[in-house]
Design a protein around this motif. Structure first.
Motif, PDB file in Angstrom:
ATOM      1  N   GLU A 124     -19.065  27.359  24.686  1.00 33.56           N
ATOM      2  CA  GLU A 124     -20.424  27.117  24.195  1.00 33.56           C
ATOM      3  C   GLU A 124     -20.367  26.994  22.682  1.00 33.56           C
ATOM      4  N   LEU A 125     -20.957  25.952  22.140  1.00 34.95           N
ATOM      5  CA  LEU A 125     -20.929  25.768  20.690  1.00 34.95           C
ATOM      6  C   LEU A 125     -22.330  25.473  20.169  1.00 34.95           C
ATOM      7  N   ILE A 126     -22.739  26.285  19.204  1.00 34.93           N
ATOM      8  CA  ILE A 126     -24.032  26.102  18.545  1.00 34.93           C
ATOM      9  C   ILE A 126     -23.749  25.602  17.130  1.00 34.93           C
ATOM     10  N   ASN A 127     -24.440  24.567  16.717  1.00 37.79           N
ATOM     11  CA  ASN A 127     -24.217  23.928  15.410  1.00 37.79           C
ATOM     12  C   ASN A 127     -22.750  23.576  15.175  1.00 37.79           C
ATOM     13  N   PRO A 128     -22.104  22.871  16.100  1.00 40.51           N
ATOM     14  CA  PRO A 128     -20.685  22.565  15.939  1.00 40.51           C
ATOM     15  C   PRO A 128     -20.443  21.587  14.780  1.00 40.51           C
ATOM     16  N   ARG A 129     -19.322  21.781  14.117  1.00 40.84           N
ATOM     17  CA  ARG A 129     -18.930  20.926  13.004  1.00 40.84           C
ATOM     18  C   ARG A 129     -17.427  20.688  13.098  1.00 40.84           C
ATOM     19  N   CYS A 130     -17.047  19.444  13.120  1.00 36.89           N
ATOM     20  CA  CYS A 130     -15.625  19.123  13.188  1.00 36.89           C
ATOM     21  C   CYS A 130     -15.069  19.139  11.771  1.00 36.89           C
TER      22      CYS A 130
ATOM     23  N   GLU B 219      -6.360  15.528  18.215  1.00 35.13           N
ATOM     24  CA  GLU B 219      -6.448  16.970  17.933  1.00 35.13           C
ATOM     25  C   GLU B 219      -7.580  17.212  16.959  1.00 35.13           C
ATOM     26  N   ILE B 220      -8.387  18.209  17.244  1.00 35.70           N
ATOM     27  CA  ILE B 220      -9.488  18.507  16.326  1.00 35.70           C
ATOM     28  C   ILE B 220      -9.625  20.017  16.113  1.00 35.70           C
ATOM     29  N   SER B 221     -10.266  20.358  15.008  1.00 35.69           N
ATOM     30  CA  SER B 221     -10.715  21.738  14.787  1.00 35.69           C
ATOM     31  C   SER B 221     -12.214  21.689  14.627  1.00 35.69           C
ATOM     32  N   VAL B 222     -12.877  22.588  15.325  1.00 34.47           N
ATOM     33  CA  VAL B 222     -14.340  22.618  15.283  1.00 34.47           C
ATOM     34  C   VAL B 222     -14.777  24.041  14.952  1.00 34.47           C
ATOM     35  N   ARG B 223     -15.759  24.136  14.075  1.00 28.58           N
ATOM     36  CA  ARG B 223     -16.392  25.421  13.794  1.00 28.58           C
ATOM     37  C   ARG B 223     -17.779  25.420  14.406  1.00 28.58           C
ATOM     38  N   ALA B 224     -18.193  26.560  14.911  1.00 29.60           N
ATOM     39  CA  ALA B 224     -19.514  26.649  15.529  1.00 29.60           C
ATOM     40  C   ALA B 224     -19.937  28.108  15.566  1.00 29.60           C
TER      41      ALA B 224
ATOM     42  N   PHE C 127     -17.096  30.890  14.847  1.00 27.02           N
ATOM     43  CA  PHE C 127     -15.724  30.877  15.350  1.00 27.02           C
ATOM     44  C   PHE C 127     -15.160  29.477  15.173  1.00 27.02           C
ATOM     45  N   ALA C 128     -13.832  29.401  15.252  1.00 27.41           N
ATOM     46  CA  ALA C 128     -13.166  28.104  15.126  1.00 27.41           C
ATOM     47  C   ALA C 128     -12.408  27.853  16.414  1.00 27.41           C
ATOM     48  N   ILE C 129     -12.374  26.614  16.818  1.00 29.18           N
ATOM     49  CA  ILE C 129     -11.642  26.270  18.028  1.00 29.18           C
ATOM     50  C   ILE C 129     -10.752  25.065  17.734  1.00 29.18           C
ATOM     51  N   GLN C 130      -9.489  25.190  18.147  1.00 26.93           N
ATOM     52  CA  GLN C 130      -8.526  24.094  18.025  1.00 26.93           C
ATOM     53  C   GLN C 130      -8.440  23.446  19.404  1.00 26.93           C
ATOM     54  N   ALA C 131      -8.553  22.146  19.465  1.00 28.91           N
ATOM     55  CA  ALA C 131      -8.520  21.518  20.788  1.00 28.91           C
ATOM     56  C   ALA C 131      -7.691  20.250  20.763  1.00 28.91           C
ATOM     57  N   ASP C 132      -7.029  20.008  21.879  1.00 30.74           N
ATOM     58  CA  ASP C 132      -6.394  18.704  22.097  1.00 30.74           C
ATOM     59  C   ASP C 132      -6.645  18.308  23.543  1.00 30.74           C
ATOM     60  N   GLY C 133      -6.104  17.182  23.946  1.00 29.99           N
ATOM     61  CA  GLY C 133      -6.245  16.748  25.334  1.00 29.99           C
ATOM     62  C   GLY C 133      -7.696  16.608  25.758  1.00 29.99           C
ATOM     63  N   LEU C 134      -7.957  17.013  26.994  1.00 31.72           N
ATOM     64  CA  LEU C 134      -9.292  16.827  27.579  1.00 31.72           C
ATOM     65  C   LEU C 134     -10.382  17.540  26.777  1.00 31.72           C
ATOM     66  N   LEU C 135     -10.107  18.778  26.349  1.00 30.78           N
ATOM     67  CA  LEU C 135     -11.144  19.520  25.623  1.00 30.78           C
ATOM     68  C   LEU C 135     -11.515  18.819  24.314  1.00 30.78           C
ATOM     69  N   ALA C 136     -10.517  18.289  23.605  1.00 30.68           N
ATOM     70  CA  ALA C 136     -10.803  17.564  22.355  1.00 30.68           C
ATOM     71  C   ALA C 136     -11.694  16.353  22.629  1.00 30.68           C
ATOM     72  N   ARG C 137     -11.399  15.659  23.715  1.00 28.15           N
ATOM     73  CA  ARG C 137     -12.195  14.477  24.085  1.00 28.15           C
ATOM     74  C   ARG C 137     -13.633  14.879  24.432  1.00 28.15           C
ATOM     75  N   ILE C 138     -13.775  15.935  25.230  1.00 26.81           N
ATOM     76  CA  ILE C 138     -15.125  16.360  25.627  1.00 26.81           C
ATOM     77  C   ILE C 138     -15.931  16.762  24.382  1.00 26.81           C
ATOM     78  N   LEU C 139     -15.317  17.554  23.514  1.00 27.93           N
ATOM     79  CA  LEU C 139     -16.055  18.030  22.337  1.00 27.93           C
ATOM     80  C   LEU C 139     -16.495  16.874  21.451  1.00 27.93           C
ATOM     81  N   GLN C 140     -15.642  15.868  21.271  1.00 29.36           N
ATOM     82  CA  GLN C 140     -16.022  14.715  20.439  1.00 29.36           C
ATOM     83  C   GLN C 140     -17.144  13.920  21.104  1.00 29.36           C
TER      84      GLN C 140
END
Ligand code: NI
Length: 161
Positions: free
Chosen positions: A73-79, A107-112, A120-133
Motif C-alpha cells: 500500500e502506498l500513500i503519496n508515492p514518489r519515484c 528498477e525503481i525506488s519509490v518513497r511513500a 518508507f522506501a521500496i526497491q522494486a524490479d520485475g513485475l512489482l516495478a511494472r505495477i507501481l509505474q
C-alpha cells in the motif's frame, strides 16, 4: 469492507491527476481496505484510488506469486530512482479486454507513506516495478494505452499460451 465500482474507459476521474493525501483518517483506511477487496474481486494486480473515483494519491499492488498475496500500500508515492528499460505486457482493470506492450524502467525506488503515516522506501524490479509505474501513471491521469508501443489482440495472447 466493501467493493467499489471500478471506473473504465475515459471517465474523467481516470484522466484527472489525483490529489495529495494530507491526512490519513478513517476514510483513507477504509478506502485502502475497500481497494484491496475490489482488486482481489477483479483478479487485478494493482489499483489506484482514482480508478474507483477517489481523487487521492493512493495505490496498491499485489505482486505475490502462485496465488499468494503480497500486497503493498502506498500513500503519496514518489519515484526517486528509475534505471534500465524493460518492455512487457500490460492490461488494466479500467481498460477491460485490452493488452499492450509498454516500456518501463526495469528498477525503481519509490518513497511513500504507509497507513500509519510513516515514510518508507521500496526497491522494486520485475513485475512489482511494472505495477507501481502503471499505478503511479494512473495518479497523473495517464493510462497504459497512452504509452503502449503496440496493442495486442487478445486472440494473439491465447495462441501464445
Ligand atoms: Ni490500470
Amino acid at each position: 469492507m466493501a467493493l467499489r465500482k471500478i471506473l473504465s474507459d475515459n471517465h474523467s476521474s481516470l484522466r484527472t491527476p489525483a490529489r495529495e493525501v494530507t491526512k490519513i483518517n478513517s476514510g483513507v483506511l477504509r478506502l485502502l481496505d475497500d481497494m484491496i477487496e475490489t482488486m482481489r474481486e477483479a483478479s487485478g494486480v494493482g489499483l489506484a484510488a482514482n480508478q474507483v473515483g477517489v481523487s487521492k494519491r493512493i495505490i496498491i499492488a499485489n505482486a505475490g506469486e502462485d496465488g499468494e498475496d503480497n500486497i503493498v500500500e502506498l500513500i503519496n508515492p514518489r519515484c526517486d530512482r528509475a534505471e534500465g528499460e524493460e518492455v512487457g505486457l500490460e492490461g488494466c482493470l479500467s481498460v477491460p479486454g485490452a493488452y499492450g506492450e509498454v516500456s518501463r524502467a526495469a528498477e525503481i525506488s519509490v518513497r511513500a507513506l504507509n497507513r500509519e503515516g510513516k515514510e518508507f522506501a521500496i526497491q522494486a524490479d520485475g513485475l512489482l516495478a511494472r505495477i507501481l509505474q502503471h499505478e503511479m501513471d494512473h495518479l497523473e491521469g495517464i493510462l497504459f494505452t497512452d504509452k503502449a508501443l503496440r496493442m495486442i489482440d487478445p486472440e494473439e495472447l491465447q495462441s501464445e499460451e
